[in-house]
Design an enzyme around this catalytic site. Structure first.
Site, PDB file in Angstrom:
ATOM      1  N   TYR A  51       0.846  -1.198   0.000  1.00 27.97           N
ATOM      2  CA  TYR A  51       0.000   0.000   0.000  1.00 27.97           C
ATOM      3  C   TYR A  51       0.879   1.245   0.000  1.00 27.97           C
ATOM      4  CZ  TYR A  51      -4.909  -1.267   0.474  1.00 27.97           C
ATOM      5  OH  TYR A  51      -6.187  -1.672   0.231  1.00 27.97           O
ATOM      6  N   GLU A  53      -0.573   4.863  -0.297  1.00 33.94           N
ATOM      7  CA  GLU A  53      -1.334   6.107  -0.420  1.00 33.94           C
ATOM      8  C   GLU A  53      -0.414   7.302  -0.167  1.00 33.94           C
ATOM      9  OE1 GLU A  53      -2.357   3.486   1.354  1.00 33.94           O
ATOM     10  OE2 GLU A  53      -4.557   3.373   1.439  1.00 33.94           O
ATOM     11  N   ASP A 225      -8.494  13.564 -24.005  1.00 37.85           N
ATOM     12  CA  ASP A 225      -8.409  12.164 -23.576  1.00 37.85           C
ATOM     13  C   ASP A 225      -7.847  11.376 -24.764  1.00 37.85           C
ATOM     14  OD1 ASP A 225      -8.917   9.480 -23.098  1.00 37.85           O
ATOM     15  OD2 ASP A 225     -10.906   9.808 -22.213  1.00 37.85           O
ATOM     16  N   THR A 251      -4.992   5.997 -21.174  1.00 39.13           N
ATOM     17  CA  THR A 251      -4.739   4.687 -20.598  1.00 39.13           C
ATOM     18  C   THR A 251      -3.410   4.193 -21.157  1.00 39.13           C
ATOM     19  OG1 THR A 251      -6.138   3.740 -22.316  1.00 39.13           O
ATOM     20  CG2 THR A 251      -7.116   4.003 -20.147  1.00 39.13           C
ATOM     21  N   LYS A 254      -3.417   0.325 -24.307  1.00 39.54           N
ATOM     22  CA  LYS A 254      -3.932   0.209 -25.680  1.00 39.54           C
ATOM     23  C   LYS A 254      -2.741   0.321 -26.637  1.00 39.54           C
ATOM     24  CE  LYS A 254      -8.571   1.830 -24.443  1.00 39.54           C
ATOM     25  NZ  LYS A 254      -8.627   2.554 -23.164  1.00 39.54           N
ATOM     26  N   ARG A 260      -1.786  -2.372 -17.779  1.00 36.86           N
ATOM     27  CA  ARG A 260      -3.064  -1.680 -17.531  1.00 36.86           C
ATOM     28  C   ARG A 260      -2.928  -0.556 -16.538  1.00 36.86           C
ATOM     29  NH1 ARG A 260      -7.027  -4.623 -20.082  1.00 36.86           N
ATOM     30  NH2 ARG A 260      -8.862  -3.291 -19.937  1.00 36.86           N
TER      31      ARG A 260
HETATM   32  N1  DSN Z   1     -13.333  -0.146 -23.553  1.00 36.27           N
HETATM   33  C1  DSN Z   1     -12.564   0.895 -24.198  1.00 36.27           C
HETATM   34  C2  DSN Z   1     -12.582   0.746 -25.683  1.00 36.27           C
HETATM   35  O1  DSN Z   1     -12.750  -0.367 -26.151  1.00 36.27           O
HETATM   36  O2  DSN Z   1     -12.400   1.700 -26.406  1.00 36.27           O
HETATM   37  C3  DSN Z   1     -12.977   2.262 -23.788  1.00 36.27           C
HETATM   38  O3  DSN Z   1     -13.205   2.353 -22.425  1.00 36.27           O
END
Ligand code: DSN
Length: 465
Positions: A51, A53, A225, A251, A254, A260
């Site tokens: 942890y 924080e 974003d 994120t 991707k 992640r």
């Molecule tokens: N689930 C993601 C996507 O497939 O674009 C977005 O949150």
């Protein structure tokens, strides 16, 4: 035999079957990718046990020397990879893209302030204020009006539409590309406190400079974003909003291929508020194992090979789009500038859900998706979304994209004959089809040529049993 297989054969078997699925089918969902063994080792490490924080050097619990070092290294790498201006800062603690966006709203907005983001069927995201209109007649009338503004539906399905007033901008009905003059007019009329770009299914680049001008004129913060494009931005193969927008969220799993999680960038001044919004505002302890993965992934993204990867992602998506167009598939916005392709299937015998099911029966994994001027509901939309991040990581290139488009065309032709059947009977026909079985076998043979870096043990065990 792996130790998991000895101690928990049930979970080991599920994971083994998922490894097999990933190896033997084509993954074409644009938000998915797979990670290097180094990223996966870091994610599976003991960093998960701690942890932490707080922020670097100021934690609430003892024993955070290594976490401090890891977080400092991740921030330094993020600054380098995304070429941050000297007065910008980074937060690497948000647990997901939606949490990152919520933290930004919590830091910079008050309840009932106005958010203005991209309309979801035109490529936006749930966390940008989405509310759905369940009445199909109201949806159809809205589309028929040709208006490029959406004032929200009666079903406030996302927390962001419950907490804030929301207006959303749509693409031009003819080009299905955003019309910046129209966005400026909507902003002038509704005076949002935050203007948002980005999301999940807009295949063209966004003019970040123009959006910043629009936001500035109405006194709004600008949040870009770039969850989907983060890796392409890191590799400088698409434009970057860093240093232009007030805040950038992304994120990491991707196109960035870094395990992640999520990262937030902003000026150091705004970041003080954003850090407080993450903790104590929104989250408890950061997920330090994911942070370790992100740190390793950022190290990989700094290598010259990552730029070549990102260039190939885009080249592959453009080839896939071009080949699909030759097979008479209608492409939203006429093609793509990045990693994703959105097909409008209204001229074809199968719409999104049934085409995605038929493709899956042939070993081609995609997702049904809404398209601009969508009148159908999100569970059964008119389009199909495809992306090339995964297959490009796997090593596939232009010839494979041509082959994939040909298979997709063939699947459409085969499954069209069952288009009028109820879903269960349609699925039965798919499962029995010798043509789809043959394509699935061809897909498997192609995928076997590009082994994933986690299937070797599963296969060795399967053949020794
Ligand atoms: N689930 C993601 C996507 O497939 O674009 C977005 O949150």
């Amino acid at each position: 035999m792996s130790s998991l297989k000895k101690t928990d054969p049930d979970v080991a078997a599920i994971i083994g079957r998922e490894e097999e699925r990933q190896q033997s089918t084509l993954s074409l969902i644009p938000s998915e990718n797979f990670f290097s063994p180094a990223v996966r080792e870091a994610v599976g490490s003991v960093m998960s046990h701690k942890y932490s924080e707080g922020n670097i050097g100021k934690r609430y619990y003892e024993g955070n020397e290594q976490v401090d070092e890891l977080e400092s290294l991740a921030i330094a790498r993020a600054k380098e990879v995304f070429m941050l201006p000297a007065d910008w800062e980074v937060n690497v603690q948000a647990l997901s893209g939606s949490n990152a966006n919520l933290a930004v709203y919590l830091a910079l907005l008050k309840r009932d302030d106005m958010l203005m983001g991209m309309y979801l069927p035109d490529g936006g995201h749930l966390s940008h204020g989405w509310s759905f209109e369940p009445d199909p007649e109201i949806r159809s009338a809205d589309v028929a009006s040709g208006r490029m503004v959406y004032l929200g539906g009666s079903r406030k399905v996302n927390i962001t539409s419950r907490m804030f007033k929301v207006v959303q901008y749509k693409t031009d009905p003819k080009t299905r590309i955003f019309n910046y003059n129209e966005i400026a007019k909507i902003a002038a009329e509704y005076k949002p406190r935050m203007l948002i770009t980005g999301g999940t299914a807009y295949p063209r680049n966004i003019d970040y400079v123009r959006i910043k001008e629009i936001a500035k004129k109405v006194g709004a913060f600008y949040l870009a974003d770039i969850a989907h494009e983060a890796g392409l931005v890191a590799a400088a193969v698409v434009p970057s909003p860093i240093g232009i927008a007030d805040v950038v969220t992304m994120t990491t799993h991707k196109t960035l291929r870094a395990g992640r999680g999520a990262i937030i960038f902003s000026s150091a001044e705004l970041m003080k508020k954003i850090n407080r919004a993450i903790l104590p505002g929104l989250q408890g302890g950061p997920h330090n194992h994911n942070l370790a993965g992100i740190c390793v992934g950022l190290g990989e993204a700094a290598q010259p090979s990552f730029r070549r990867y990102a260039q190939t992602v885009v080249a592959n998506a453009q080839r896939l789009a071009g080949e699909l167009w030759k097979h008479d598939f209608e492409l939203v916005a006429g093609g793509t500038d990045k990693h994703l392709v959105l097909i409008d299937l209204h001229t074809k015998p199968l719409l999104g859900r049934s085409f995605a099911r038929a493709l899956a029966a042939a070993g081609i994994v995609t997702n049904a998706n809404s398209v601009p001027q969508e009148i159908r509901g999100p569970a059964d939309p008119s389009g199909l979304r495809l992306g090339t991040p995964w297959v490009t990581t796997q090593g596939m290139g232009q010839p494979e994209m041509t082959k994939i488009a040909a298979w997709m065309n063939e699947v459409m032709a085969v499954a069209a004959q069952w288009s009028e059947l109820p879903a269960a009977e349609f699925d039965d026909q798919l499962a029995q089809s010798p043509e789809l079985k043959r394509i699935a076998m061809e897909v498997r043979v192609l995928c076997e040529k590009y082994p994933l870096p986690f299937t070797a043990e599963v296969r060795a065990e399967a053949t020794s049993e």
